[in-house]
Design an enzyme around this catalytic site. Structure first.
Site, PDB file in Angstrom:
ATOM      1  N   ASP A 124      30.663  26.487  11.548  1.00 51.09           N
ATOM      2  CA  ASP A 124      30.611  27.416  12.675  1.00 51.09           C
ATOM      3  C   ASP A 124      31.907  27.227  13.448  1.00 51.09           C
ATOM      4  O   ASP A 124      32.304  26.092  13.728  1.00 51.09           O
ATOM      5  CB  ASP A 124      29.390  27.099  13.542  1.00 51.09           C
ATOM      6  CG  ASP A 124      29.205  28.083  14.695  1.00 51.09           C
ATOM      7  OD1 ASP A 124      30.120  28.887  14.948  1.00 51.09           O
ATOM      8  OD2 ASP A 124      28.152  28.043  15.344  1.00 51.09           O
ATOM      9  N   CYS A 127      31.639  25.137  16.756  1.00 51.22           N
ATOM     10  CA  CYS A 127      31.048  23.799  16.664  1.00 51.22           C
ATOM     11  C   CYS A 127      32.130  22.724  16.821  1.00 51.22           C
ATOM     12  O   CYS A 127      33.119  22.709  16.080  1.00 51.22           O
ATOM     13  CB  CYS A 127      30.329  23.668  15.319  1.00 51.22           C
ATOM     14  SG  CYS A 127      30.102  22.007  14.712  1.00 51.22           S
ATOM     15  N   CYS A 130      32.622  20.635  13.767  1.00 52.69           N
ATOM     16  CA  CYS A 130      33.272  21.431  12.713  1.00 52.69           C
ATOM     17  C   CYS A 130      34.779  21.450  12.937  1.00 52.69           C
ATOM     18  O   CYS A 130      35.570  21.365  11.984  1.00 52.69           O
ATOM     19  CB  CYS A 130      32.729  22.866  12.721  1.00 52.69           C
ATOM     20  SG  CYS A 130      30.984  23.011  12.311  1.00 52.69           S
ATOM     21  N   ARG A 154      25.548  29.162  14.253  1.00 46.11           N
ATOM     22  CA  ARG A 154      24.326  28.503  14.730  1.00 46.11           C
ATOM     23  C   ARG A 154      23.515  29.365  15.684  1.00 46.11           C
ATOM     24  O   ARG A 154      22.293  29.213  15.775  1.00 46.11           O
ATOM     25  CB  ARG A 154      24.694  27.187  15.426  1.00 46.11           C
ATOM     26  CG  ARG A 154      25.347  26.153  14.519  1.00 46.11           C
ATOM     27  CD  ARG A 154      25.945  25.043  15.357  1.00 46.11           C
ATOM     28  NE  ARG A 154      26.981  25.552  16.253  1.00 46.11           N
ATOM     29  CZ  ARG A 154      27.418  24.927  17.332  1.00 46.11           C
ATOM     30  NH1 ARG A 154      26.895  23.755  17.658  1.00 46.11           N
ATOM     31  NH2 ARG A 154      28.366  25.448  18.090  1.00 46.11           N
TER      32      ARG A 154
END
Length: 240
Positions: A124, A127, A130, A154
Site C-alpha cells: 500500500d 503504509c 511498506c 488497506r
C-alpha cells in the site's frame, strides 16, 4: 459466504449426511461439500498422512475429512518426527501456484538482471512499513532478490488510496510512480484497465490483513515488514 466462517455449518451438515458406501470417495466428498456450499471451489482432495483422513484444499485453506464424509477437522497436522507442519506445507504449495500464475504484466517488478530469489509483496503506498521496505529495494536487488509488487489498498476499494494505486499501475512508468508515491509525492491521475481490484481480492483470499504482506518464492508467508538480512535468511532456509 467466506470459507473460514462456514466451517462449523459445514461440519454439521456433513454429520447429517451420514456415511457413503460408494467407492468413489473423492466424488462423494465433493458432492457433500457442494451440497452445502455450491459456490466453494474445491481444488483438490487427496489422502492425508493419517489413514482414514482426506485433505481437502479450498483455495489456499485446508480442512480434513473422514473418508465417510461424516467428520471434518480444521487445524494443522504436524509430523513430530520430522518436525514439519504438513498443513502449512500444503498451503504454501497452493499459494506458490497461485502467485506464480499472476502475469508479469500485472505486477510492478524491481529485479536484478539474474535474480536468485523472487518475493511477492502486497503493498500500500500509504503504509509506513511498506515505505520502509521499499527503501531497501536497491540492497535487495543487489543481493539477488527480485520483488514483485501487488496492490493491497488497506482502506478498501472505495478509498482515495485505491484510486491512487490505480493511477500508479496505469502510469507510463509504474516503477517510478510507485517509488514517488511511497516517498509521499502526489500521484498523477491516470486511468486504464488495471489489476488493482483483482489483486486486492486475491490478497483477501490469501488472508492478507496488513501490509507489507510478503510471500517467499515457495509460498511461505512472512510476518509483515522484515529487514533484508532476515528476508535473505528465510529465502536461503526454504530454498536449501
Amino acid at each position: 459466504m467466506p470459507v473460514r466462517f462456514g466451517l462449523i455449518i459445514l461440519a454439521a451438515a456433513l454429520f447429517a449426511a451420514g456415511t457413503y458406501a460408494d467407492p468413489d470417495r473423492d466424488s462423494r466428498l465433493r458432492e457433500a461439500i457442494s451440497e452445502v456450499f455450491p459456490d466453494v471451489e474445491i481444488d483438490r482432495i487427496k489422502p492425508a498422512p493419517i489413514p482414514g483422513l482426506y485433505e481437502v484444499m479450498l483455495g489456499t485453506d485446508m480442512v480434513y475429512m473422514s473418508e465417510d464424509g461424516r467428520y471434518i477437522l480444521q487445524g494443522d497436522l504436524i509430523d513430530l518426527g520430522e518436525r514439519v507442519n504438513l498443513s502449512e506445507r500444503e498451503r504454501a504449495a497452493a499459494r506458490k501456484q497461485l502467485l506464480e500464475s499472476i502475469p508479469v504484466s500485472e505486477t510492478i517488478d524491481f529485479a536484478p538482471s539474474n535474480p536468485e530469489h523472487t518475493v511477492y509483496v502486497f503493498t500500500d503506498i500509504t503504509c509506513g512499513y511498506c515505505r520502509r521496505f521499499h527503501q531497501h529495494m536497491a540492497e535487495l536487488n543487489s543481493r539477488g532478490v527480485a520483488v514483485r509488487y501487488l496492490a493491497f489498498p488497506r482502506a478498501g476499494t472505495d478509498s482515495e488510496s485505491f484510486r491512487e494505486m490505480e493511477s500508479v499501475w496505469c502510469a507510463a512508468d509504474p516503477t517510478t510512480a510507485i517509488t514517488r508515491a511511497k516517498q509521499g509525492d502526489q500521484v498523477a491521475p491516470a486511468q486504464c484497465d488495471n489489476p488493482v481490484q483483482r489483486q486486492y481480492e486475491l490478497g483477501q483470499s490469501l488472508g492478507v490483513r496488513g501490509t507489507p504482506a510478503i510471500y517467499l518464492e515457495g509460498g511461505q508467508e512472512m510476518p509483515g515488514y522484515v529487514p533484508p538480512d532476515t528476508l535473505l535468511q528465510a529465502l536461503q532456509q526454504y530454498s536449501s
